[in-house]
Write a protein that holds these residues in place. Sequence first.
Motif, PDB file in Angstrom:
ATOM      1  N   LEU A 141      48.843  41.444  40.795  1.00 46.60           N
ATOM      2  CA  LEU A 141      48.376  42.828  40.902  1.00 46.60           C
ATOM      3  C   LEU A 141      48.004  43.140  42.349  1.00 46.60           C
ATOM      4  N   ASP A 142      48.277  44.384  42.784  1.00 50.89           N
ATOM      5  CA  ASP A 142      47.964  44.733  44.171  1.00 50.89           C
ATOM      6  C   ASP A 142      46.501  45.144  44.322  1.00 50.89           C
ATOM      7  N   ASP A 143      46.074  45.299  45.567  1.00 49.79           N
ATOM      8  CA  ASP A 143      44.674  45.626  45.855  1.00 49.79           C
ATOM      9  C   ASP A 143      44.251  46.945  45.233  1.00 49.79           C
ATOM     10  N   GLU A 144      45.126  47.939  45.278  1.00 49.29           N
ATOM     11  CA  GLU A 144      44.769  49.255  44.748  1.00 49.29           C
ATOM     12  C   GLU A 144      44.425  49.174  43.266  1.00 49.29           C
ATOM     13  N   LEU A 145      45.223  48.469  42.505  1.00 48.87           N
ATOM     14  CA  LEU A 145      44.979  48.353  41.073  1.00 48.87           C
ATOM     15  C   LEU A 145      43.704  47.553  40.811  1.00 48.87           C
ATOM     16  N   MET A 146      43.512  46.453  41.545  1.00 45.15           N
ATOM     17  CA  MET A 146      42.336  45.614  41.335  1.00 45.15           C
ATOM     18  C   MET A 146      41.045  46.356  41.668  1.00 45.15           C
ATOM     19  N   LYS A 147      41.047  47.104  42.753  1.00 41.41           N
ATOM     20  CA  LYS A 147      39.819  47.756  43.204  1.00 41.41           C
ATOM     21  C   LYS A 147      39.518  49.049  42.454  1.00 41.41           C
ATOM     22  N   ASN A 148      40.531  49.682  41.888  1.00 42.12           N
ATOM     23  CA  ASN A 148      40.328  50.957  41.197  1.00 42.12           C
ATOM     24  C   ASN A 148      40.274  50.808  39.676  1.00 42.12           C
ATOM     25  N   SER A 149      40.176  49.580  39.199  1.00 40.45           N
ATOM     26  CA  SER A 149      40.057  49.313  37.766  1.00 40.45           C
ATOM     27  C   SER A 149      38.716  48.648  37.487  1.00 40.45           C
ATOM     28  N   VAL A 150      38.292  48.709  36.239  1.00 37.21           N
ATOM     29  CA  VAL A 150      37.107  47.953  35.814  1.00 37.21           C
ATOM     30  C   VAL A 150      37.585  46.544  35.479  1.00 37.21           C
ATOM     31  N   LEU A 151      37.035  45.560  36.175  1.00 39.17           N
ATOM     32  CA  LEU A 151      37.547  44.192  36.090  1.00 39.17           C
ATOM     33  C   LEU A 151      36.708  43.328  35.147  1.00 39.17           C
ATOM     34  N   PHE A 152      37.394  42.763  34.155  1.00 37.38           N
ATOM     35  CA  PHE A 152      36.792  41.822  33.218  1.00 37.38           C
ATOM     36  C   PHE A 152      37.480  40.470  33.399  1.00 37.38           C
ATOM     37  N   VAL A 153      36.735  39.392  33.212  1.00 37.45           N
ATOM     38  CA  VAL A 153      37.292  38.045  33.361  1.00 37.45           C
ATOM     39  C   VAL A 153      36.815  37.179  32.204  1.00 37.45           C
ATOM     40  N   ASP A 154      37.482  36.047  32.007  1.00 45.56           N
ATOM     41  CA  ASP A 154      36.985  35.109  30.995  1.00 45.56           C
ATOM     42  C   ASP A 154      35.834  34.285  31.554  1.00 45.56           C
ATOM     43  N   SER A 155      35.867  33.989  32.854  1.00 50.66           N
ATOM     44  CA  SER A 155      34.816  33.222  33.499  1.00 50.66           C
ATOM     45  C   SER A 155      34.659  33.683  34.939  1.00 50.66           C
ATOM     46  N   ARG A 156      33.470  34.119  35.307  1.00 49.06           N
ATOM     47  CA  ARG A 156      33.224  34.522  36.694  1.00 49.06           C
ATOM     48  C   ARG A 156      33.481  33.359  37.649  1.00 49.06           C
ATOM     49  N   GLU A 157      32.929  32.212  37.309  1.00 47.68           N
ATOM     50  CA  GLU A 157      33.055  31.046  38.182  1.00 47.68           C
ATOM     51  C   GLU A 157      34.520  30.701  38.432  1.00 47.68           C
ATOM     52  N   ALA A 158      35.324  30.678  37.366  1.00 44.29           N
ATOM     53  CA  ALA A 158      36.733  30.344  37.520  1.00 44.29           C
ATOM     54  C   ALA A 158      37.470  31.416  38.302  1.00 44.29           C
ATOM     55  N   ALA A 159      37.192  32.679  38.023  1.00 44.33           N
ATOM     56  CA  ALA A 159      37.890  33.773  38.690  1.00 44.33           C
ATOM     57  C   ALA A 159      37.645  33.761  40.196  1.00 44.33           C
ATOM     58  N   LEU A 160      36.435  33.417  40.597  1.00 48.76           N
ATOM     59  CA  LEU A 160      36.082  33.444  42.015  1.00 48.76           C
ATOM     60  C   LEU A 160      36.582  32.228  42.780  1.00 48.76           C
ATOM     61  N   THR A 161      37.105  31.243  42.078  1.00 50.74           N
ATOM     62  CA  THR A 161      37.640  30.058  42.748  1.00 50.74           C
ATOM     63  C   THR A 161      39.130  29.841  42.501  1.00 50.74           C
ATOM     64  N   GLU A 162      39.677  30.444  41.445  1.00 50.78           N
ATOM     65  CA  GLU A 162      41.051  30.152  41.056  1.00 50.78           C
ATOM     66  C   GLU A 162      41.992  31.357  41.091  1.00 50.78           C
ATOM     67  N   SER A 163      41.479  32.569  40.997  1.00 50.40           N
ATOM     68  CA  SER A 163      42.336  33.741  40.855  1.00 50.40           C
ATOM     69  C   SER A 163      42.592  34.424  42.194  1.00 50.40           C
ATOM     70  N   GLY A 164      43.842  34.365  42.644  1.00 49.06           N
ATOM     71  CA  GLY A 164      44.209  35.068  43.870  1.00 49.06           C
ATOM     72  C   GLY A 164      44.036  36.570  43.750  1.00 49.06           C
ATOM     73  N   ASP A 165      44.290  37.118  42.560  1.00 45.99           N
ATOM     74  CA  ASP A 165      44.115  38.556  42.355  1.00 45.99           C
ATOM     75  C   ASP A 165      42.674  38.971  42.617  1.00 45.99           C
ATOM     76  N   VAL A 166      41.726  38.166  42.199  1.00 46.50           N
ATOM     77  CA  VAL A 166      40.306  38.483  42.378  1.00 46.50           C
ATOM     78  C   VAL A 166      39.858  38.159  43.798  1.00 46.50           C
ATOM     79  N   ILE A 167      40.173  36.963  44.268  1.00 45.42           N
ATOM     80  CA  ILE A 167      39.696  36.497  45.570  1.00 45.42           C
ATOM     81  C   ILE A 167      40.255  37.339  46.708  1.00 45.42           C
ATOM     82  N   LEU A 168      41.563  37.533  46.730  1.00 41.13           N
ATOM     83  CA  LEU A 168      42.202  38.184  47.869  1.00 41.13           C
ATOM     84  C   LEU A 168      42.003  39.698  47.883  1.00 41.13           C
TER      85      LEU A 168
END
Length: 329
Positions: A251-278
């Motif tokens: 997913l591109d930055d525009e979609l990530m930043k302009n959507s309400v973001l839900f994850v299965d795990s905050r800890e995992a998303a912040l260390t493993e997900s390029g969509d979230v991190i980048l």
Amino acid sequence: MRGVPPPPGYRSGACDCPPASGCGTPGAAAGCGEPSVNHPGRAASQPPPLPALPEAAWRRWWAAVPEGAQPCPFLGVMPAYSAADDALTTKLVTFYEHKKDSSVPSHQATVLLFDPRNGSLKAVLDGSVITAKRTAAVSAIATKLLMPAFAEVLCILGAGVQAYSHYDIFTELFTFKEVRIWNRTKEKAVKFANSVNGPVQVCSSAQEAVTGADVIITVTMATTPILFGDWVKPGAHINAVGASRPDWRELDDELMKNSVLFVDSREAALTESGDVILSGAEIFAELGEVVKGTKPALPEKTTVFKSLGMAVEDTVAAKFVYDSWSAGN
């Protein structure tokens, strides 16, 4: 170990040659009694000592991996214990990035189910099937909570194992008037459409597939964005399942930043997900918080559920399969 030839050129750090043998191996003068190979005091047919084998293996390992590089394949270990389900498991999963189309899945897994009372192994299960089914099930839970009230069009980007498992459960649980699919290799999308039970429209581009869709599922091996915010219908829900590395994107930055973001795990998303991190997108809630009612679902907004998978999902699924099998036997 008998009959194993010594590694070429191996010399141990000590030997058991007599002091006057003239062996020259370090330790010979002391007559230390430690085993050795490739010296006058030992028969050529005798196997190498145990320390020789791991040492040789380490030499091969470091010779094969250039400095600063990492091997491409991954082996993951995902242990979990659920007291509520009385279940203890670990999943071993391999991940290989196939450069060309392959009949072998990129992810293969095995789940080991243990008795939590004494640690004995109760069952070995096909982790690939469990992973496919439980991942789709979690996406379905997210969709039930987050999708718009009148969702009619389902779009799937990708045509691999997860595309099939998501299609099966989504068409079973929800009623869509139209299902679309896109894949980089069109032949795989056509094969998908011809294999499933129901009409599927094969699209020639990701944008064509996404435009006007109410629910979008991304299950690709993409490393750069394939889904862009300006294509997405306001209020749509996206299940982002691929891009499971910190430098991969779907997913591109525009979609990530302009959507309400839900994850299965905050800890995992912040260390493993390029969509979230980048993208630097802010996480609104974990899916579990919505299920428990401590955070709102906000289905009226454009929502993204970033799925990485949790070991407890494998545990619950494996226990369910085992209990169903046990009841039938």
